[in-house]
Design a protein around this motif. Structure first.
Motif: not given
Ligand code: ZN
Ligand code: KG4
Length: 341
Positions: A114, A110, A134, A302
């Motif tokens: 980003h 993840h 984040s 996200d």
């Molecule tokens: Zn995130």
């Protein structure tokens, strides 16, 4: 005919699916169902609720994109880090689609997603220094390639996004706290409360938010002890809190800017939508002669488009997973010096 990658993101409270052209990098479709309202009454994400909502939202999103499935040549999916019960929903769907279409599957970190949110619909510009802010992470990374991302600094406790969310909760403002605090702070006095800038007397290149969060809590309690907090009090708390966060981020980033000759810098992750933080870093970059890249505001939080963009890099490097080997990854707390996997 276009060759597409289908990507799925479900690591937290956003269900998202995107289709990206593997050659031109164009985002052909991007759909997202956010669960923010559902979690907002609890002041944070409830994992079991998030997972149940992904199980309803993801098939709905896939259904809306089924006209494209004949052109899909690979499937990318977030495998870690995140809420495991939420990640599983995306991974199960990705495996089902990849099996049915008989195409390769690619698991994506993840955080790499980003970072590649900077390069949606564009070629990557590397090397790059990245400040990743984040809900779950606060790190500075040296990014030299898809498989060459090392952590230069990380948080010793909470993340910046988490600190925003917790302060918003203390002020009964709802979830997610970042955008609400940013808005209040614009009306507030940044000098009214002198909150301590974390680790300011330490030479350590690391972040820490828990002491600041505590100082804000004590201030709120002191104000409440005198009676109902006014809107002005809340705005001033938000503004002074943001000032301390920005000073902290700038002080530690400055130390890295002094050591690293990499020319390009970027902030990524949900908090990178914050104008005040971005403006502070623009000034720092101009002092250090660095060029700042920005994430398109559509892709700071996200989303599956960033997962698709990262998966295309993996695909081009010939890195695939198999249906059997692809798993939801563990949430390891990575120290400075380690690399993103
Ligand atoms: Zn995130
Ligand atoms: O990257 P992200 O969407 O999800 C995670 O991977 O965690 O980041 C979510 C975090 C939340 O803590 C949210 O409050 C914060 O990003 N955030 C902001 C802003 N917009 C979102 N924080 C500060 N200012 C904002 N404008």
């Amino acid at each position: 005919m276009s060759r597409l990658i289908l990507s799925i993101e479900s690591s937290c409270d956003d269900s998202s699916i995107a289709l990206t052209d593997i050659e031109s990098l164009e985002v052909v479709a991007h759909k997202k169902i956010s669960q923010e309202i559902a979690h907002s009454r609890y002041g944070g994400v409830v994992p079991e609720l998030a997972s149940r909502m992904h199980a309803v939202a993801l098939p709905k999103l896939l259904e809306s994109l089924k006209g494209y499935l004949d052109s899909v040549e690979a499937v990318g999916v977030t495998t870690h880090p995140g809420l495991s019960v939420s990640l599983h929903e995306g991974v199960i769907m990705a495996k089902a689609v990849a099996t049915f279409l008989d195409v390769p599957i690619i698991g994506v970190n993840h955080l790499k997603g980003h970072i590649y949110s900077l390069f949606i619909e564009k070629e990557a510009q590397l090397p790059l220094l990245v400040l990743l802010l984040s809900g779950g992470h606060t790190q500075i990374l040296s990014v030299k390639g898809y498989d060459d991302m090392s952590i230069l600094a990380t948080t010793l406790d909470d993340s910046v996004g988490e600190a925003y969310d917790k302060v918003a909760k203390m002020l009964d403002l709802g979830y997610p706290g970042g955008p609400i605090i940013e808005k209040l702070a614009r009306e507030g006095d940044r000098e009214r409360f002198a909150f301590p800038v974390p680790l300011q007397n330490s030479s350590r290149i690391a972040f820490s938010l828990s002491g600041l969060k505590n100082a804000v809590r004590l201030q709120i309690e002191a104000l409440k002890a005198k009676g109902e907090m006014s809107q002005k009090d809340k705005c001033d708390i938000a503004a002074s809190f943001e000032k301390a966060i920005l000073s902290h981020l700038l002080q530690k980033s400055k130390k890295i800017f002094k050591q690293e000759s990499i020319k390009h810098f970027a902030i990524v992750g949900g908090v990178s939508a914050n104008r005040y933080i971005k403006d502070g870093f623009k000034k720092l970059c101009s002092k250090f002669n660095k060029e700042m890249l920005e994430v398109d505001l559509r892709y700071t939080s996200d989303n599956a488009a960033m997962i698709g963009r990262a998966a295309i890099e993996a695909l081009k490097a010939g890195k695939f997973d198999t249906i059997e080997s692809l798993k939801v990854g563990a949430n390891r707390q990575l120290e400075a010096g380690s690399r993103l996997d």
